[in-house]
Design an enzyme around this catalytic site. Structure first.
Site, PDB file in Angstrom:
ATOM      1  N   GLY A 262       0.825  -1.193   0.000  1.00  0.00           N
ATOM      2  CA  GLY A 262       0.000   0.000   0.000  1.00  0.00           C
ATOM      3  C   GLY A 262       0.859   1.242   0.000  1.00  0.00           C
ATOM      4  O   GLY A 262       0.618   2.191  -0.741  1.00  0.00           O
ATOM      5  N   ALA A 263       1.913   1.234   0.826  1.00  0.00           N
ATOM      6  CA  ALA A 263       2.835   2.360   0.912  1.00  0.00           C
ATOM      7  C   ALA A 263       4.018   1.921   1.760  1.00  0.00           C
ATOM      8  O   ALA A 263       4.005   0.865   2.383  1.00  0.00           O
ATOM      9  CB  ALA A 263       2.157   3.588   1.520  1.00  0.00           C
ATOM     10  N   MET A 264       5.055   2.766   1.767  1.00  0.00           N
ATOM     11  CA  MET A 264       6.263   2.446   2.516  1.00  0.00           C
ATOM     12  C   MET A 264       6.776   3.687   3.220  1.00  0.00           C
ATOM     13  O   MET A 264       6.873   4.755   2.619  1.00  0.00           O
ATOM     14  CB  MET A 264       7.321   1.896   1.550  1.00  0.00           C
ATOM     15  CG  MET A 264       8.622   1.526   2.215  1.00  0.00           C
ATOM     16  SD  MET A 264       8.381   0.252   3.494  1.00  0.00           S
ATOM     17  CE  MET A 264       9.707   0.645   4.610  1.00  0.00           C
ATOM     18  N   GLU A 265       7.126   3.537   4.503  1.00  0.00           N
ATOM     19  CA  GLU A 265       7.404   4.678   5.378  1.00  0.00           C
ATOM     20  C   GLU A 265       8.853   5.125   5.366  1.00  0.00           C
ATOM     21  O   GLU A 265       9.332   5.720   6.334  1.00  0.00           O
ATOM     22  CB  GLU A 265       7.008   4.329   6.818  1.00  0.00           C
ATOM     23  CG  GLU A 265       7.914   3.313   7.525  1.00  0.00           C
ATOM     24  CD  GLU A 265       7.462   1.872   7.395  1.00  0.00           C
ATOM     25  OE1 GLU A 265       7.901   1.026   8.193  1.00  0.00           O
ATOM     26  OE2 GLU A 265       6.656   1.590   6.491  1.00  0.00           O
ATOM     27  N   ASN A 266       9.598   4.898   4.284  1.00  0.00           N
ATOM     28  CA  ASN A 266      11.000   5.316   4.232  1.00  0.00           C
ATOM     29  C   ASN A 266      11.173   6.702   4.842  1.00  0.00           C
ATOM     30  O   ASN A 266      10.420   7.619   4.540  1.00  0.00           O
ATOM     31  CB  ASN A 266      11.488   5.348   2.777  1.00  0.00           C
ATOM     32  CG  ASN A 266      10.974   4.186   1.967  1.00  0.00           C
ATOM     33  OD1 ASN A 266      11.331   3.050   2.210  1.00  0.00           O
ATOM     34  ND2 ASN A 266      10.121   4.483   1.002  1.00  0.00           N
ATOM     35  N   HIS A 298      -1.008   6.659   8.440  1.00  0.00           N
ATOM     36  CA  HIS A 298      -0.249   5.488   8.883  1.00  0.00           C
ATOM     37  C   HIS A 298       1.242   5.648   8.588  1.00  0.00           C
ATOM     38  O   HIS A 298       2.086   5.467   9.474  1.00  0.00           O
ATOM     39  CB  HIS A 298      -0.786   4.235   8.194  1.00  0.00           C
ATOM     40  CG  HIS A 298      -0.091   2.972   8.587  1.00  0.00           C
ATOM     41  ND1 HIS A 298      -0.550   2.158   9.595  1.00  0.00           N
ATOM     42  CD2 HIS A 298       1.036   2.381   8.121  1.00  0.00           C
ATOM     43  CE1 HIS A 298       0.257   1.122   9.727  1.00  0.00           C
ATOM     44  NE2 HIS A 298       1.238   1.232   8.846  1.00  0.00           N
ATOM     45  N   GLU A 299       1.565   5.986   7.345  1.00  0.00           N
ATOM     46  CA  GLU A 299       2.980   6.070   6.980  1.00  0.00           C
ATOM     47  C   GLU A 299       3.665   7.253   7.675  1.00  0.00           C
ATOM     48  O   GLU A 299       4.836   7.155   8.053  1.00  0.00           O
ATOM     49  CB  GLU A 299       3.141   6.163   5.466  1.00  0.00           C
ATOM     50  CG  GLU A 299       2.485   5.038   4.678  1.00  0.00           C
ATOM     51  CD  GLU A 299       2.867   3.642   5.161  1.00  0.00           C
ATOM     52  OE1 GLU A 299       3.990   3.454   5.668  1.00  0.00           O
ATOM     53  OE2 GLU A 299       2.031   2.723   5.042  1.00  0.00           O
ATOM     54  N   HIS A 302       4.521   6.327  11.219  1.00  0.00           N
ATOM     55  CA  HIS A 302       5.706   5.476  11.293  1.00  0.00           C
ATOM     56  C   HIS A 302       6.982   6.289  11.517  1.00  0.00           C
ATOM     57  O   HIS A 302       7.997   5.732  11.948  1.00  0.00           O
ATOM     58  CB  HIS A 302       5.861   4.682   9.993  1.00  0.00           C
ATOM     59  CG  HIS A 302       5.267   3.315  10.032  1.00  0.00           C
ATOM     60  ND1 HIS A 302       5.452   2.445  11.081  1.00  0.00           N
ATOM     61  CD2 HIS A 302       4.509   2.643   9.124  1.00  0.00           C
ATOM     62  CE1 HIS A 302       4.833   1.302  10.821  1.00  0.00           C
ATOM     63  NE2 HIS A 302       4.247   1.398   9.644  1.00  0.00           N
ATOM     64  N   GLU A 321       4.009  -2.153  13.264  1.00  0.00           N
ATOM     65  CA  GLU A 321       2.799  -2.149  12.446  1.00  0.00           C
ATOM     66  C   GLU A 321       1.521  -2.147  13.275  1.00  0.00           C
ATOM     67  O   GLU A 321       0.591  -1.394  13.004  1.00  0.00           O
ATOM     68  CB  GLU A 321       2.812  -3.338  11.470  1.00  0.00           C
ATOM     69  CG  GLU A 321       3.935  -3.284  10.442  1.00  0.00           C
ATOM     70  CD  GLU A 321       3.888  -2.056   9.556  1.00  0.00           C
ATOM     71  OE1 GLU A 321       2.865  -1.327   9.554  1.00  0.00           O
ATOM     72  OE2 GLU A 321       4.893  -1.798   8.864  1.00  0.00           O
TER      73      GLU A 321
END
Length: 895
Positions: A262-266, A298-299, A302, A321
């Site tokens: 869905g997405a990535m919190e880099n 959400h991201e 994080h 998570e």
């Protein structure tokens, strides 16, 4: 040979890394990567060991230690690792390697998407970029130099802050980025390509400015306003609720067309699946807007719970998570104000549809698993959604102030480190002064526990006794858990009898296998309202009679339990009908009268009314069937019963549904016509739209049972015309798509030609918008009446692509995983389709294939005819497929 990794085998890394300098010369077919990492032996690890680096699919060019070429006899490249023999205690390791992003269809590591470079490094993608200790407990400060052709790739992004940029004489340019915060390599990110930017400067809580930027394709940049607004709200909310502020001078989000997750919190550079960034009223539904807000939140959250404090090893995945899902749920709920219960109900529905079946199947695992073959298989509903419920239970037990104090302590003590679930719970113990070691069992026990409830009322003494028994889920080991149960007592008029508590609720902490408690001064026999707000992820076993459930559904002051009672009452009728040979009807008059009263009660918020009126899904019905371990699912019979209940519900209330439709449609038409900016969006009218489209759904299920004019019998085509009119006249995607969905899923066979005309029109209107065409595909693949010929036609459509995960999910996953009424066929054709698609996807993208592999995991719950068909396909798949992601799932399903 596949190697299983065990949690208890954890060893700290042999070497630590202080900082990493990365350089990229970006070319689609041959990208050169130079890494310079500063290593030192870990004093907590074994001494005199070699340095072992992970690396997959890399062409090694050269290695230097402290600027000296390393002799080949001092290292060995073997399979997916690079071993440096007996390195010094402290040294600089420089490596150059080459990779081929254009050939990376797995979309893990550095890959090419629509001529743009993107990365995805969680969980183990960094090893596909360069050689490194690819594990979350190795944290370093990263500086990144990107070089690329300026015309082809004008935007060059990486984590942190931009410290330098410029042009070369050969048409290339460069950008240098520095992330001041130490991070594991799974949080590394790189983006290069043709993007436009929507940005805004905000003032952080400490008074400093910060630049918020969202990057997307030029044709889509106008659809990023809502995402930017959601990001700003999330930043403000996190500081207001938990005192956590943005810690970088800029925060970037990039919308990617091809993305596995869905997405990535880099850190500072979030890469998103475009579906969770791009939305406008003329392209997205209400659910899309809700999802964008939730995932953006959400991201961003994080940034603290996942980035500033990350997880020591992948067994601790729920540490970041589960906690962050809880935070994004609270963020979205807080945006609703008094309507928080709508979010809570939607979250519990998701838990029941995805996580609880997982808990009762072969993939059942604790929120902190003990072992795995492939970590990608444990990005599950259990880790995320059940993990969030475990955090919510802590919040319930400790209260808001104490929970926030514990979170603050956890982040402060562990800032810049890789932590464990034990560290988090320990912080909660310190903040509260409570012993939470029994609560830790939630992290190690799998399955959904059951709580058996019995009651007794002493009329003479005015005492109500509650007896509780904890029981394990079928087939699971169990030690007594620490379970928070919010309870209320109601009299026959729905009056709360526990008025000394907020909203009449009392918190019971169930800690023993058997536990009893007494409520005194209860002057009349009460009705128990238990597990209010779904205070724990358990199954309650209590022998309510129909009258008591109806009272709770009509009068409970806890809105969640009011909804829950109505759902349980309908489920009871579905289950009773399933047991009968030939049921006359599914839903009795008393229940339909209750529904009629709700539908016509204008004092109830329209959105909540729609939830109260919605019958349980087919999936929840079949899951309820298997609560009895001796019961099996006959899909044809279950579908007939479920459709019968839907028909009873639609027919009995037909006139009322039509009245409600006209009222809500008139209101929504006025609201949308007053909206000048079609990219604008607000919560206003969402509940009304939900009720309007539920009414249309009901009308199409049973179109000719009553008359719309209230004086003449209605022809079905008059109902079809309502849907067609809504489709044509809507100036927002939510109502247009709802009309189309209801036509495709609910209209009878006589309307097939008209339904197909709308489908064709929808495709013609939106064929150049990939995300909307995903909806078009998904709508058809999830239709209960779709034939296998139609499914194959979708696969053969020129717009279908196996290399785009969103398109595969919209067609293949939607049919195999989300359309049980069409997928489970006595001729086995659905299972054959699954096997063919699984085999093909294993050659393209193993992560997408791994999710598809789970379509048959519950084969043992079905009647023998279906069970044998599924078993045969699982056995064939096991013989043909060797991809680790899929092998693990097949093994668990079969054994």
């Amino acid at each position: 040979m596949l190697t299983r990794t065990y949690r208890l085998d954890y060893q700290p890394p042999a070497f630590l890394v202080d900082r990493v300098d990365l350089g990229f010369d970006l070319e689609p077919d041959a990208t050169r990567v130079r890494s310079c990492a500063y290593y030192q032996r870990n004093p907590q690890a074994s001494s005199n060991v070699d340095l072992i680096l992970n690396g997959e699919g890399l062409q090694l060019n050269c290695i230097f230690i402290d600027d000296q070429v390393l002799n080949p006899k001092h290292y060995q490249q073997d399979g997916n690792s690079l071993r440096i023999f007996s390195p010094p205690d402290q040294f600089k390791l420089s490596i150059e390697n080459t990779i081929v992003p254009s050939a990376n269809t797995d979309l893990s590591g550095l890959y090419l998407s629509h001529h743009n470079f993107l990365t995805q490094c969680e969980a183990e993608g960094f090893r596909r970029i360069t050689f490194f200790q690819d594990r979350p407990d190795v944290m370093a400060e990263f500086t990144v130099m990107l070089r690329a052709d300026k015309k082809a790739y004008p935007v060059l992004l990486s984590n942190g802050n931009l410290i330098e940029c410029g042009d070369f004489d050969d048409g290339r340019h460069y950008a240098k980025w520095h992330d001041p915060f130490k991070k594991p390599c799974y949080l590394f990110a790189l983006v290069a390509g043709q993007f436009c930017c929507n940005e805004k400067t905000i003032t952080r809580a400490d008074g400093r400015p910060a630049l918020l930027q969202i990057y997307a394709q030029e044709s889509d940049i106008h659809k990023t306003d809502y995402a930017l607004q959601s990001l700003e709200r999330a930043i403000k909310w996190d500081y207001t609720r938990f005192g956590l502020d943005l810690d970088l001078e800029r925060f970037m989000i990039v919308a990617a067309s091809d993305f596995n997750m869905g997405a990535m919190e880099n850190k500072g550079l979030n890469i998103f699946n475009a579906r969770y960034v791009l939305c406008s009223s003329d392209s997205a539904t209400d659910d899309d807007f809700d999802a964008v807000e939730s995932v953006i939140g959400h991201e961003y959250f994080h940034n603290w719970t996942g980035n500033r404090v990350t997880c020591r090893d992948w067994f601790q995945l729920t540490l970041k998570e589960g906690l962050t899902v809880f935070r994004d749920q609270e963020f979205s709920a807080d945006q609703l104000g008094d309507g928080r219960v709508l979010k809570r109900i939607d979250d519990v529905k998701m838990l029941r549809q995805h996580q609880m079946p997982e808990d009762s199947g072969p993939m059942s695992h604790p929120i902190r698993p003990e072992s795995y073959l492939e970590i990608n298989n444990f990005y599950t509903a259990t880790i995320y959604e059940k993990g969030a419920e475990v955090i919510r239970m802590l919040h319930t037990l400790l209260g808001e102030a104490c929970f926030t104090k514990g979170l603050t302590h956890y982040l402060s003590v562990n800032d810049g480190t890789a932590a464990t679930c034990d560290d988090f719970v320990s912080s909660m113990e310190i903040a509260s002064g409570r012993d939470l070691q029994q609560f830790m069992r939630w992290y190690s026990q799998s399955g959904t526990p059951q709580v058996r409830v019995t009651t007794h009322y002493d009329h003479a003494r005015h005492i109500f006794r509650l007896d509780l028994q904890q029981m394990p889920a079928h087939g699971h080991d169990h030690k007594p858990l620490h379970i928070p149960l919010l309870c209320g007592l109601l009299d026959e008029q729905g009056v709360n009898l526990l008025s000394d508590n907020v909203e009449g609720s009392r918190l019971i902490e169930l800690r023993q296998e058997f536990q009893s408690l007494e409520f005194t001064q209860i002057t009349r026999a009460p009705t128990l309202s238990i597990l209010r707000n779904f205070s724990a992820p358990v199954h309650i076993i209590f022998d309510y009679d129909d009258e008591a459930l109806l009272r709770l559904a009509s009068q409970d002051s806890d809105d969640f339990n009011r909804w829950e009672a109505g759902q349980n009452l309908a489920l009871r009728y579905f289950l009773r009908a399933y047991q009968k040979t030939t049921p006359d009807s599914v839903l009795p008059e008393s229940y339909l009268t209750y529904q009629k009263n709700i539908l016509n009660d204008g004092s109830i918020d329209a959105g909540f009314r729609a939830l109260l009126l919605n019958l349980p899904s087919y999936e929840r019905f079949t899951e309820a069937l298997t609560q009895d371990p001796l019961q099996t699912i006959d899909p044809q019979r279950a579908s007939a019963i479920w459709q019968g209940g839907q028909s009873d519900w639609a027919q009995a209330l037909h006139t009322d549904w039509h009245k409600a439709y006209l009222e809500q449609n008139t209101q929504n038409t006025q609201n949308t016509h007053n909206t000048q900016n079609q990219t604008a969006y607000s919560l206003t009218g969402q509940g009304s739209r939900r009720l309007q489209n539920l009414a249309l759904h009901a009308l199409l299920i049973h179109p000719n049972s009553s008359d719309l004019s209230h004086s003449n019998q209605t022809h079905p085509n008059d109902i079809i015309a309502l849907a067609e009119r809504q489709y044509q006249l809507s100036n927002n995607m939510n109502d247009r798509f709802a009309a189309l969905r209801n036509m495709v899923h609910d209209a009878n066979a006589n309307a097939n030609t008209r339904t197909q005309a709308l489908l064709n029109d929808f495709y013609t209107r939106y064929q150049h918008d990939s995300l909307i065409i995903d909806k078009w595909f998904a709508l058809q693949a999830s239709a209960p009446t779709i034939s296998m010929d139609q499914m194959h036609a979708l696969i053969e459509h020129p717009d279908f692509s196996y290399t785009n995960p969103n398109r595969v999910r919209s067609v293949v996953h939607n049919f195999c995983l989300n359309n049980p009424r069409a997928f489970h066929r006595l001729d086995g054709a659905g299972y054959d389709f699954w096997l063919t698609q699984l085999t093909r996807l294993c050659r393209v993208n193993v992560q997408v294939a791994g999710r598809l592999a789970r379509a048959l995991e519950h084969w043992k719950k079905f009647t023998p005819a279906y069970r044998e068909l599924m078993l045969t396909r699982l056995q064939i798949a096991q013989q043909k497929i060797y991809a680790k992601d899929v092998v693990e799932i097949l093994q668990m399903a079969l054994y």
